[in-house]
Design an enzyme around this catalytic site. Structure first.
Site, PDB file in Angstrom:
ATOM      1  N   GLY A 302     -60.747 -60.443  71.770  1.00 49.35           N
ATOM      2  CA  GLY A 302     -59.982 -59.819  70.699  1.00 49.35           C
ATOM      3  C   GLY A 302     -60.794 -59.810  69.424  1.00 49.35           C
ATOM      4  N   LEU A 308     -55.545 -54.540  53.787  1.00 48.06           N
ATOM      5  CA  LEU A 308     -54.203 -54.051  53.464  1.00 48.06           C
ATOM      6  C   LEU A 308     -54.103 -52.620  53.964  1.00 48.06           C
ATOM      7  CD1 LEU A 308     -53.749 -55.414  49.832  1.00 48.06           C
ATOM      8  CD2 LEU A 308     -52.807 -56.339  51.971  1.00 48.06           C
ATOM      9  N   TYR A 365     -54.005 -55.405  63.564  1.00 48.04           N
ATOM     10  CA  TYR A 365     -54.050 -56.546  64.496  1.00 48.04           C
ATOM     11  C   TYR A 365     -52.649 -56.844  65.043  1.00 48.04           C
ATOM     12  CZ  TYR A 365     -55.220 -61.369  65.982  1.00 48.04           C
ATOM     13  OH  TYR A 365     -55.418 -62.535  66.688  1.00 48.04           O
TER      14      TYR A 365
HETATM   15  P1  NAD Z   1     -63.649 -65.201  68.732  1.00 47.31           P
HETATM   16  O1  NAD Z   1     -63.982 -64.055  67.837  1.00 47.31           O
HETATM   17  O2  NAD Z   1     -64.287 -66.501  68.445  1.00 47.31           O
HETATM   18  O3  NAD Z   1     -64.003 -64.818  70.238  1.00 47.31           O
HETATM   19  C1  NAD Z   1     -63.660 -63.586  70.787  1.00 47.31           C
HETATM   20  C2  NAD Z   1     -64.632 -63.254  71.893  1.00 47.31           C
HETATM   21  O4  NAD Z   1     -64.289 -61.953  72.395  1.00 47.31           O
HETATM   22  C3  NAD Z   1     -66.086 -63.196  71.407  1.00 47.31           C
HETATM   23  O5  NAD Z   1     -66.938 -63.952  72.251  1.00 47.31           O
HETATM   24  C4  NAD Z   1     -66.404 -61.707  71.445  1.00 47.31           C
HETATM   25  O6  NAD Z   1     -67.780 -61.431  71.717  1.00 47.31           O
HETATM   26  C5  NAD Z   1     -65.501 -61.241  72.589  1.00 47.31           C
HETATM   27  N1  NAD Z   1     -65.270 -59.795  72.509  1.00 47.31           N
HETATM   28  C6  NAD Z   1     -64.936 -59.078  71.426  1.00 47.31           C
HETATM   29  N2  NAD Z   1     -64.915 -57.758  71.731  1.00 47.31           N
HETATM   30  C7  NAD Z   1     -65.209 -57.665  73.046  1.00 47.31           C
HETATM   31  C8  NAD Z   1     -65.349 -56.574  73.940  1.00 47.31           C
HETATM   32  N3  NAD Z   1     -65.174 -55.308  73.527  1.00 47.31           N
HETATM   33  N4  NAD Z   1     -65.664 -56.835  75.223  1.00 47.31           N
HETATM   34  C9  NAD Z   1     -65.869 -58.103  75.657  1.00 47.31           C
HETATM   35  N5  NAD Z   1     -65.754 -59.172  74.842  1.00 47.31           N
HETATM   36  C10 NAD Z   1     -65.442 -58.958  73.553  1.00 47.31           C
HETATM   37  O7  NAD Z   1     -62.061 -65.295  68.736  1.00 47.31           O
HETATM   38  P2  NAD Z   1     -61.104 -66.562  69.058  1.00 47.31           P
HETATM   39  O8  NAD Z   1     -60.703 -67.174  67.787  1.00 47.31           O
HETATM   40  O9  NAD Z   1     -61.666 -67.411  70.127  1.00 47.31           O
HETATM   41  O10 NAD Z   1     -59.832 -65.762  69.613  1.00 47.31           O
HETATM   42  C11 NAD Z   1     -59.655 -65.461  70.975  1.00 47.31           C
HETATM   43  C12 NAD Z   1     -58.364 -64.686  71.121  1.00 47.31           C
HETATM   44  O11 NAD Z   1     -57.294 -65.426  70.540  1.00 47.31           O
HETATM   45  C13 NAD Z   1     -58.378 -63.336  70.431  1.00 47.31           C
HETATM   46  O12 NAD Z   1     -57.669 -62.401  71.212  1.00 47.31           O
HETATM   47  C14 NAD Z   1     -57.655 -63.619  69.134  1.00 47.31           C
HETATM   48  O13 NAD Z   1     -57.071 -62.473  68.588  1.00 47.31           O
HETATM   49  C15 NAD Z   1     -56.629 -64.629  69.587  1.00 47.31           C
HETATM   50  N6  NAD Z   1     -56.074 -65.490  68.542  1.00 47.31           N
HETATM   51  C16 NAD Z   1     -56.869 -66.363  67.847  1.00 47.31           C
HETATM   52  C17 NAD Z   1     -56.291 -67.173  66.876  1.00 47.31           C
HETATM   53  C18 NAD Z   1     -57.095 -68.201  66.089  1.00 47.31           C
HETATM   54  O14 NAD Z   1     -56.526 -68.916  65.273  1.00 47.31           O
HETATM   55  N7  NAD Z   1     -58.395 -68.305  66.285  1.00 47.31           N
HETATM   56  C19 NAD Z   1     -54.924 -67.086  66.606  1.00 47.31           C
HETATM   57  C20 NAD Z   1     -54.157 -66.168  67.317  1.00 47.31           C
HETATM   58  C21 NAD Z   1     -54.743 -65.397  68.295  1.00 47.31           C
END
Ligand code: NAD
Length: 459
Positions: A302, A308, A365
């Site tokens: 993701g 905004l 998002y």
């Molecule tokens: P992160 O950015 O650290 O890791 C995301 C990973 O997804 C990365 O390794 C990136 O290279 C990969 N990625 C992105 N686009 C891609 C694509 N097109 N194809 C293949 N891989 C791709 O994010 P995170 O904090 O580990 O979050 C992981 C998930 O959890 C996400 O979906 C995020 O929206 C969700 N999330 C995170 C939080 C938080 O507090 N960190 C809160 C709510 C939801």
């Protein structure tokens, strides 16, 4: 990415100072570690009837000492009455599936209230009740919905890392159905450390409990997207710990760390941008050719492109929708259309509390993450015929590089705005996903499980 404040006020003089100044007092949460007892003390089981008997039998078989508060009109002894000598209670389990009117809530809830002061740090309060439905008599619907309000409020009153969660049964599901017991075990254990104020709905009696509760995914093949770092890497490691063979997927640019994760979990790496039109076929092809099957898909990849709405451009909007939801829809379509995606498959998607409550600067998002929730609900209905499930987890504030980039003051406020007064860890999200990906959760589908410490935003 560490929460130094929690470490400081968890013990010694830091704890005393925080208490005296009335500052938030988060504690280190009880997290799962192989071989640990399921609970930090005995379970107090409140309620009577066949369901209470079933839960007592299950708890005993897991090595938990059970104390019964059988008759619902008998209050538990006040903590003050038995003093500090009695050992702390590890969990209070309320069996409420027989209630018919709101008045029926009084005795069991008050009994639980009397026992709360005896609850151990990181203890658990768990309700078992039936899901309210529009078919219910109004008084029955009121009683059943009342459980949700009471539990969510009770969870907000708990301290010292204790959590309150509930299990909702569909009308024809018994208390000893695999996913009821699977949910109970998950919610009692340290695996659910950052799950608070939530309900898991068990819709069917499908599934089976694992022969070895420490390796519930033995023999399964799981794909995890976005596995190169943070939450995705934690998911890959947790699924592998639980017995799965993992295919770690991430963009070619993250290739080096992806290979590291894949090697660490003794799985394979697939460098793939999930927005490619043939991503679904590539995932299936890789899984079948390298591992002979595909049982679990975790859509974790993701991105955020916050602005905004008044300042949002099409590139920012479209890229978030494309990665976070459109790609998942295409991958699911191609997997569901194939023969190779086995019966009884489990799909788990990562949503976000922003997709539930909304968040300033995140319209794109939130649209994508709310979209994930809509997608799993519809996909659940399609997978049901093949014995499969689709669920979502919605993380709140998780300590990752994403949240480390939030300016200090805003970050400090955001991570305290939940009942546990701290951010969760990638591991906490991974544990919830591992549970939903297991056959012990096969009766749970179309659910959204928040892993947010009972964030103040939304339900
Ligand atoms: P992160 O950015 O650290 O890791 C995301 C990973 O997804 C990365 O390794 C990136 O290279 C990969 N990625 C992105 N686009 C891609 C694509 N097109 N194809 C293949 N891989 C791709 O994010 P995170 O904090 O580990 O979050 C992981 C998930 O959890 C996400 O979906 C995020 O929206 C969700 N999330 C995170 C939080 C938080 O507090 N960190 C809160 C709510 C939801």
């Amino acid at each position: 990415m560490t929460d130094k404040y929690t470490a400081l006020v968890s013990r010694g003089w830091g704890r005393d100072v925080a208490k005296r100044l009335g500052l938030p007092q988060p504690v280190e949460l009880r997290r799962y570690s192989s071989g640990d007892p399921l609970l930090p003390g005995p379970a107090l089981l409140i309620g009577s009837g066949p369901s209470a008997g079933m839960l007592e039998a299950a708890l005993s078989s897991w090595g938990v000492e059970v104390r019964r508060e059988g008759a619902p009109n008998v209050a538990a002894p006040r903590a003050a009455d038995d003093g500090a000598r009695s050992p702390k209670i590890g969990a209070i389990v309320l069996v409420l599936d027989g209630i018919e009117r709101p008045e029926d809530l009084s005795a069991p809830l008050l009994a639980a209230g009397h026992a709360l002061r005896s609850l151990a740090p990181s203890g658990r309060v768990i309700t078992l009740s039936r899901r309210a439905s529009t078919q219910d008599e109004p008084a029955l619907g009121a009683a059943r919905q009342g459980v949700e309000g009471a539990l969510r409020s009770l969870a907000r009153e708990l301290r010292a890392g204790a959590t309150g969660n509930g299990i909702l049964l569909a009308e024809d599901v018994r208390a000893d159905a695999p996913s009821v017991l699977g949910s109970l075990r998950f919610l009692l254990s340290g695996r659910s450390a950052f799950v608070d104020g939530q309900f898991l709905t068990v819709g069917t009696s499908a599934g089976e409990l694992p022969a070895d509760p420490e390796r519930p995914l033995d023999g399964k093949v799981a794909v995890v997207t976005g596995a190169a770092r943070n939450i995705g890497a934690a998911i890959a490691k947790t699924l592998a710990r639980d017995g799965a063979k993992v295919v770690a997927v991430d963009v070619p640019a993250a290739g080096e760390s992806l290979v590291q994760v894949a090697n660490e979990v003794h799985g394979t790496a697939l460098q793939l941008d999930i927005t490619r039109p043939d991503a679904g076929e590539q995932i299936l092809q890789h899984s079948l050719s390298r591992h002979g099957r595909l049982d679990i898909v975790v859509h974790n990849a993701g991105i955020t492109r916050d602005k905004l709405l008044a300042n949002m451009d099409a590139a920012k909007w479209d890229s978030v929708i494309e990665v976070n939801i459109a790609a998942q829809l295409r991958i699911n379509d191609s997997l569901l259309a194939s023969e190779g995606f086995g019966d009884g498959a489990h799909i788990v998607s990562v949503s976000s509390t922003s997709g539930i409550a909304g968040n300033r600067g995140q319209t794109n998002y939130a649209a994508s993450k709310a979209g994930v929730i809509g997608m799993v609900r519809s996909t659940a209905a399609r997978l049901a015929a093949r014995g499969g499930t689709a669920n979502a987890v919605a993380p709140g504030f998780i300590e990752t590089e994403m949240t480390a980039r939030i300016p200090f003051a805003m970050r400090e406020v955001a991570r305290r705005l939940n009942s546990l007064q701290q951010g969760g860890r990638p591991q906490d999200v991974a544990e919830a996903i591992a549970f939903l990906a297991s056959d012990g959760a096969a009766g749970i589908s179309g659910n959204v499980l928040r892993v947010c410490g009972q964030n103040w935003m939304g339900q």
